[in-house]
Design an enzyme around this catalytic site. Structure first.
Site, PDB file in Angstrom:
ATOM      1  N   LYS A   1       1.010  -1.369  -0.099  1.00 30.98           N
ATOM      2  CA  LYS A   1      -0.102   0.039   0.059  1.00 30.98           C
ATOM      3  C   LYS A   1       0.824   1.401   0.086  1.00 30.98           C
ATOM      4  O   LYS A   1       2.111   1.336   0.299  1.00 30.98           O
ATOM      5  CB  LYS A   1      -0.921  -0.037   1.438  1.00 30.98           C
ATOM      6  CG  LYS A   1      -2.295  -0.918   0.706  1.00 30.98           C
ATOM      7  CD  LYS A   1      -3.453  -0.606   1.707  1.00 30.98           C
ATOM      8  CE  LYS A   1      -4.407  -1.693   1.011  1.00 30.98           C
ATOM      9  NZ  LYS A   1      -5.420  -2.036   1.962  1.00 30.98           N
TER      10      LYS A   1
ATOM     11  N   ARG B   1      -4.001 -10.042   4.827  1.00 31.44           N
ATOM     12  CA  ARG B   1      -4.376 -10.139   3.336  1.00 31.44           C
ATOM     13  C   ARG B   1      -3.319  -9.538   2.416  1.00 31.44           C
ATOM     14  O   ARG B   1      -2.859  -8.316   2.807  1.00 31.44           O
ATOM     15  CB  ARG B   1      -5.881  -9.176   3.110  1.00 31.44           C
ATOM     16  CG  ARG B   1      -6.160  -9.172   1.610  1.00 31.44           C
ATOM     17  CD  ARG B   1      -7.564  -8.111   1.809  1.00 31.44           C
ATOM     18  NE  ARG B   1      -8.012  -8.135   0.161  1.00 31.44           N
ATOM     19  CZ  ARG B   1      -7.618  -7.568  -0.588  1.00 31.44           C
ATOM     20  NH1 ARG B   1      -6.703  -6.568  -0.392  1.00 31.44           N
ATOM     21  NH2 ARG B   1      -8.364  -7.594  -1.883  1.00 31.44           N
TER      22      ARG B   1
END
Ligand code: HH2
Length: 307
Positions: free
Chosen positions: A248, A283
């Site tokens: 991210k 995840r």
């Protein structure tokens, strides 16, 4: 000065203290949470932020699923609608079903031991995905965007991930709603607990619920870092906690690595810290790296292995 900084850090939960929920119940059984659970990402979308378009055909998606399983994924998270930060293009339920249902059905047939989750905010898609063999609904809106979602999940006894975000699909991963007071983690937790209450009132069982702070969703990098630093507060709320830090933006900003696919080491650092702070489900895109890092970190965290 360095000591001051350390003293203000939140402490990780005591690994000796009994955790309230050692399992995560889902539509087809239970996942034991007495070790890190790795959820491999399978995006069947043309526009996901770090791997969009790479696994778009059913055959390509299945080949990817096979690698995720071989690398040690416990769960495969199948998503057909992107929430990418540049402003995602919402898709209708029919198109989302067209993308995810054949993949879910085939993954279920070929890999009966792997648990499948469906990453969707739409009750119709969730219901049909559960019918094809998904066992968990991963809702990045925490049931905010579809009134029927809680009922569908309750009726199917699905496992649910309630992820924190604000706004709609097209702006939840932007900064449009990223305004917080001094206590970012407290606000995120309060909003999530309100969603958990909605879920439970609809009949979703407490042991089916996992909370996710929604890293990068309606959060600038400093907000994402703040919620990670204070993850033990979320863990102390009594629900298992999942994090999705993989590749991210905050990792890119800290490390200076622009290409999301090159952010695996930063992802590992964030995942290991989240594990130490009490997260149990991770995840990720890069399953092999996460599996190895988290298993080793977990072994080191076990009190019985001390000294
Ligand atoms: N992040 C993304 C999507 N779904 N679900 C949960 N529970 N937690 C997350 O942090 C999370 C999520 C965004 O990542 P990705 O799937 O790679 O991108 P895209 O949204 O473009 O599909």
């Amino acid at each position: 000065m360095a000591i001051d900084h350390l003293d203000r850090r939140p402490r990780s939960p005591d690994p000796m203290s009994p955790r309230p929920q050692p399992v995560w119940s889902h539509a087809l059984g239970r996942l034991r949470l007495d070790r890190p659970i790795v959820m491999g990402i399978l995006n069947v979308t043309p526009d996901s932020f770090s791997d969009g378009g790479r696994f778009f055909s059913v055959d390509e998606a299945l080949a990817r699923a096979e690698s995720l399983v071989a690398e040690g994924a416990d769960v495969i998270d199948v998503g057909g609608e992107s929430t990418r930060p540049q402003g995602a293009t919402p898709v209708d339920a029919a198109e989302e079903c067209r993308r995810v249902l054949p993949v879910i059905g085939e993954v279920r047939r070929r890999f009966p031991n792997v648990v499948i989750s469906v990453d969707t905010v739409k009750a119709d898609v969730a219901e049909r995905a559960l019918g094809e063999g998904a066992a968990i609904v991963n809702d990045v809106s925490a049931f905010r965007l579809d009134d029927q979602m809680a009922d569908v999940c309750a009726h199917a006894s699905a496992g649910v991930v309630l992820m924190h975000s604000r706004g709609g699909v097209s702006d939840m991963a932007t900064f449009a709603h990223a305004s917080y007071g001094a206590d970012v983690a407290g606000e995120v937790l309060a909003e999530l607990l309100a969603r958990a209450e909605v879920a439970e009132l609809a009949g979703v069982r407490r042991e089916a619920i996992v909370l996710d702070p929604g890293i990068g969703f309606s959060k600038r990098s400093e907000h994402s870092i703040a919620v990670l630093q204070e993850l033990p507060r979320m863990v102390d709320a009594g629900y298992p906690v999942m994090v999705g830090v993989s590749r991210k933006r905050f990792i890119g900003e800290i490390s200076g690595v622009r290409d999301p696919a090159e952010r695996v080491h930063g992802t590992t650092g964030a995942n290991v810290m989240a594990l130490a702070f009490g997260a149990r489900i991770f995840r990720v895109h890069d399953v092999a790296a996460a599996r190895q890092a988290l298993d080793v970190a977990w072994a080191i965290l076990q009190p019985e292995l001390d000294g």
